[in-house]
Design a protein around this motif. Structure first.
Motif, PDB file in Angstrom:
ATOM      1  N   LEU A 171       0.827  -1.202   0.000  1.00  0.00           N
ATOM      2  CA  LEU A 171       0.000   0.000   0.000  1.00  0.00           C
ATOM      3  C   LEU A 171       0.862   1.253   0.000  1.00  0.00           C
ATOM      4  O   LEU A 171       0.541   2.245  -0.670  1.00  0.00           O
ATOM      5  N   ARG A 203       2.029   1.942  -3.486  1.00  0.00           N
ATOM      6  CA  ARG A 203       0.962   2.410  -4.364  1.00  0.00           C
ATOM      7  C   ARG A 203       0.446   3.785  -3.954  1.00  0.00           C
ATOM      8  O   ARG A 203      -0.105   4.518  -4.786  1.00  0.00           O
ATOM      9  N   ARG A 231      -2.090  10.330  -3.464  1.00  0.00           N
ATOM     10  CA  ARG A 231      -2.616   9.008  -3.774  1.00  0.00           C
ATOM     11  C   ARG A 231      -3.301   8.346  -2.577  1.00  0.00           C
ATOM     12  O   ARG A 231      -2.878   8.498  -1.431  1.00  0.00           O
ATOM     13  N   ALA A 261      -4.490   4.442  -1.389  1.00  0.00           N
ATOM     14  CA  ALA A 261      -4.347   3.009  -1.634  1.00  0.00           C
ATOM     15  C   ALA A 261      -5.049   2.264  -0.512  1.00  0.00           C
ATOM     16  O   ALA A 261      -4.848   2.585   0.662  1.00  0.00           O
ATOM     17  N   ARG A 301      -7.042  -4.906  -3.931  1.00  0.00           N
ATOM     18  CA  ARG A 301      -6.308  -3.706  -3.546  1.00  0.00           C
ATOM     19  C   ARG A 301      -6.510  -2.655  -4.640  1.00  0.00           C
ATOM     20  O   ARG A 301      -6.398  -2.958  -5.827  1.00  0.00           O
ATOM     21  N   SER A 351      -5.819   1.557  -5.930  1.00  0.00           N
ATOM     22  CA  SER A 351      -5.039   2.776  -5.775  1.00  0.00           C
ATOM     23  C   SER A 351      -5.446   3.756  -6.858  1.00  0.00           C
ATOM     24  O   SER A 351      -5.881   3.368  -7.953  1.00  0.00           O
TER      25      SER A 351
END
Length: 288
Positions: free
Chosen positions: A58, A61, A166, A168, A272, A274
């Motif tokens: 994470l 990302r 970002r 994630a 997952r 992102s």
């Protein structure tokens, strides 16, 4: 009349992975109660799937770098927040709806002397108490399944992130074959108020203003993790019964077996996600 407590609060108030269990496990494996280091807790305080490798995935990302201000949504006991602060040199604000998780997380953070870097705040993820553009990155791990309005959470994340910052996160995902009665069992047993599909999350992220959405199906990886968790939980039967009672042990044993069966049957999985925040509107109640 008292307001009815959300099901997620009851779930985590009774969760077998808690402050006492984390500290007992650390002591049982040679860590002294005084002078604990962050590393002493890492094997025990990561209440999510994939351990530290999942947190690092994470972080990559979310493009987390030293000096950033990071938001951890549905942070629970704060294991990932402490790891990110210690490993990457960032300041993390963890928000969670459950008071007992926030309080326990703050005590664990103070115990390993990460108080200057990690803050635990009780807050509703659907209405974050931060100004717009307050954070450089945001993460969340298997917490959004407990939130009724996932679109609101993602819109709030977009608002409090700086432009191009970002997000994630990982979460449980529903497959088309997941039946209504199985959804009800997930709600009754683990406060899964709603479950999204991968495409559903893609749409919600785009609607919230995120760009460049990426999704990774983790279902095959999680099957092995679930099997191992069930094996470990059953190996700890005597310890768990002594601490929480036979009924609670039996409930979680049944829950994990149910999880494994759903994932193996292709009805439930993990993913997952992102994405980068676009231009969020200004506003919000306060600075972090």
């Amino acid at each position: 009349m008292h307001e009815r407590r959300p099901a997620v609060v009851d779930f985590y108030d009774r969760h077998p992975i808690n402050e006492a269990q984390v500290l007992a496990s650390a002591r049982d494996h040679g860590a002294a109660h005084r002078g604990l280091c962050p590393e002493d807790l890492w094997q025990w305080d990561q209440d999510h799937y994939g351990g530290l490798q999942a947190v690092e995935a994470l972080a990559r990302r979310a493009a987390i770098r030293p000096g950033m201000l990071v938001l951890d949504v549905c942070a629970g006991l704060g294991g990932p927040a402490r790891f990110l602060a210690h490993r990457f040199g960032v300041r993390v604000t963890g928000v969670d709806l459950t008071h007992s998780r926030c309080a326990a997380g703050a005590r664990l953070t103070a115990l390993v002397r990460l108080g200057p870097l990690v803050r635990h705040l009780r807050a509703d993820a659907q209405a974050l108490p931060f100004r717009a553009g307050a954070f450089d990155a945001a993460v969340s791990q298997e917490g959004l399944l407990h939130v009724p309005d996932k679109g609101a959470v993602l819109a709030e994340c977009a608002r409090v992130l700086k432009p191009a910052a970002r997000l994630a996160f990982s979460d449980w995902i529903a497959r088309p074959r997941l039946a209504d009665n199985e959804r009800r069992r997930l709600f009754d047993w683990m406060a899964a108020v709603s479950l999204q599909s991968i495409e559903g999350y893609r749409r919600l992220l785009t609607r919230a203003g995120f760009e460049g959405v990426e999704a990774e199906d983790l279902s095959a990886e999680w099957i092995g993790i679930l099997r191992e968790r069930l094996r470990m939980y059953r190996a700890m039967r005597a310890h768990t019964v002594a601490r929480f009672g036979q009924a609670r042990y039996d409930e979680y044993n049944q829950l994990y077996a149910f999880f494994v069966a759903l994932v193996e049957a292709g009805k439930l999985g993990g993913a997952r996600f992102s994405a980068a925040a676009g231009r969020a509107p200004s506003g919000g109640p306060s600075a972090p």
